[in-house]
Design an enzyme around this catalytic site. Structure first.
Site, PDB file in Angstrom:
ATOM      1  CG  HIS A 100      -0.316   0.184   2.524  1.00  0.00           C
ATOM      2  ND1 HIS A 100      -0.006  -0.870   3.344  1.00  0.00           N
ATOM      3  CD2 HIS A 100       0.078   1.292   3.188  1.00  0.00           C
ATOM      4  CE1 HIS A 100       0.534  -0.411   4.461  1.00  0.00           C
ATOM      5  NE2 HIS A 100       0.603   0.907   4.389  1.00  0.00           N
TER       6      HIS A 100
ATOM      7  CG  ASP B  75      -0.022  -4.276   2.731  1.00  0.00           C
ATOM      8  OD1 ASP B  75       0.130  -3.661   1.654  1.00  0.00           O
ATOM      9  OD2 ASP B  75      -0.101  -3.705   3.834  1.00  0.00           O
TER      10      ASP B  75
ATOM     11  CB  SER C  56       3.339   1.439   6.242  1.00  0.00           C
ATOM     12  OG  SER C  56       2.164   1.640   7.005  1.00  0.00           O
TER      13      SER C  56
END
Length: 493
Positions: A234, A269, A349
């Site tokens: 993402h 992911d 992230s």
């Protein structure tokens, strides 16, 4: 004409025949009450007192009042004015004769002893000393006032002289050197500072620009010779196959390099990018088996664009099923996450989660927030990382082929419970899929895979993804109130 206001005698009206019958006296009863009614006993009459008591305490004469005369018949000759007995007014003394009349006298008057004392200092009836200002002489008052003024003048003059005689220190002091102390700090191996110094060069900040917009994230160098960096899908998915999009990796020394997407895997992911910069510091990869709940861990990344941020905590839980769906991304993943309370915020992230040896044990991916939005919310001590074993497997596939393969049962499900048992309710089965070939039907409730309990749809995805494509598994389902086991050979997705 008779006076209407004069008192008049009330005359009761004669009773009627009915009243006479109801309330009148019966003819057989002569009086107001019957003769045979109970009567109160008569009060006993006390006997007369003995003659000796009458002679000793009785009045002197018949019908007399007050006290008797003394036994001699007259007052004693040696009575004095202060004597307590048989004064001339004894017969009218109320304390002697209870029949004597009582009367109120004048109120008591106490002399003001302080008013009779001379001088300015007097003593009141309670023994306290007081000063009467009216008796203070004018000379004494003037002397006290002059003494007060003299003391004030002397004190003010001394203060003024001291302030004028003492020189002020200068504001500036050239060639000033502050004392320096070397405490000799010793940082033991395994401390957070030692881990950060070792791992920081292998963690990068990732900047993504798409048109006028942009985003930031983190990444970890997994192959320094070839320039491969692992991050989250993402973080970079918005720049894939978009004209004019730019991805840039910024290293701990402040240098930067343009990066290209090697491969992306929305189902886990994870993504791998590559930079053309040789000699990068590579992170040491650990194993998921070495991680246990309670282990200290350190998170390193670029939360909110703040590169090189280090936070610490512990491993709070393992194999936590977490569904991921990045906003503005094609991520649709369910991971078996490592849960940690190390503060993680947006921008972490793709960053590193390392143990006390500095080995990479996870890629920080998501957080839980009170608002339910892991993109804009802040850390509340619930962060999730993809386990290193999953990272290694997916990264190797992406570097080799540009894509990753997962196992699939071919069913869509949602979490259900009946109050005593949880499971995954099958909503639909894809035709020709592994689930269809195994005999799964809609409304079946999957409660276990290969003997491991399944309590939700997320746990079902994690349990299936734990196996390789082509592997045969046992699926336990509840159908029609009874459970049964089905055999399914997993497809590749």
């Amino acid at each position: 004409m008779p006076d209407r206001l004069a008192p008049r005698r009330a005359v009761a009206p004669e009773p009627g025949a009915g009243q006479q019958t109801a309330f009148g006296r019966p003819e057989s009863v002569p009086g107001s009450f019957s003769d045979d009614r109970p009567r109160m006993p008569a009060r006993p009459v006390p006997p007369p007192p003995p003659e000796a008591l009458i002679r000793a305490f009785g009045p002197g004469t018949t019908g007399g009042r007050g006290l008797q005369e003394p036994p001699s018949g007259r007052p004693g000759r040696r009575r004095t004015a202060a004597g307590p007995w048989w004064k001339s007014d004894a017969r009218s003394d109320p304390w002697r004769d209870p029949y004597a009349p009582a009367g109120l006298g004048a109120p008591a008057v106490y002399p003001d002893e302080a008013a009779e004392q001379a001088g300015p200092i007097v003593v009141d009836p309670k023994g306290r000393r007081k000063v009467r200002l009216a008796d203070v002489s004018v000379r004494l008052s003037a002397l006290i006032l002059l003494a007060v003024l003299l003391v004030g003048a002397v004190g003010g003059g001394v203060g003024w002289f001291l302030t004028r005689a003492t020189p002020e220190s200068p504001l500036l002091s050239p060639d000033t050197t502050l004392t320096q102390v070397d405490p000799g700090i010793t940082r033991e191996p395994g401390s957070v500072s030692a881990i950060a110094a070792e791992v920081m060069p292998a963690v990068v900040s990732i900047e993504v620009r798409v048109g006028q917009g942009g985003a930031t994230g983190s990444g970890v160098v997994i192959d320094g010779d070839e320039g491969y960096i692992v991050t989250n899908n993402h973080v970079v998915s918005g720049a894939d196959d978009v004209e004019g999009a730019e991805i840039r990796a910024v290293f701990s020394d402040g240098s930067g390099s343009e990066a290209r997407i090697v491969g992306r895997d929305p189902a886990s992911d994870l993504a791998v990018i590559k930079v053309e910069k040789p000699g990068l510091v590579t992170a040491a990869l650990g194993t998921s088996e070495s991680v246990v709940v309670g282990d200290p861990v350190v998170a390193i990344g670029s939360p909110l664009g703040l590169a090189g941020t280090v936070t610490s905590g512990i491993v709070s839980a393992l194999e936590r099923p977490v569904r991921l769906g990045g906003e503005g991304s094609d991520t649709n993943a369910v991971i078996s996450a490592v849960q940690t309370d190390a503060p993680i915020n947006p921008g972490n992230s793709g960053g590193a989660l390392v143990d006390t040896t500095g080995a990479l044990v996870g890629i920080n991916t998501a957080i839980a927030s009170l608002g339910g939005n892991g993109t804009t919310g802040g850390s509340i001590g619930l962060g999730f990382a993809i386990p290193i074993d999953t990272v290694r497997d997916i990264a190797e596939q992406l570097i080799s082929t540009g894509s990753a393969v997962h196992s699939s049962l071919g069913v869509n499900a949602r979490s259900v419970t009946d109050g005593t048992r949880d499971g995954a309710l099958v909503l639909n089965v894809e035709p020709g899929s592994a689930g269809a070939e195994a005999g799964l039907r809609e409304q079946d409730v999957i409660i276990a895979v290969d003997g491991d309990p399944v309590g939700s749809s997320e746990e079902l995805v994690v349990a299936v993804d734990r196996h390789d494509p082509g592997e045969e598994i046992t699926v336990e389902v509840v159908r029609g109130g009874s459970s049964q086991e089905l055999r399914a050979t997993l497809d590749a997705a």
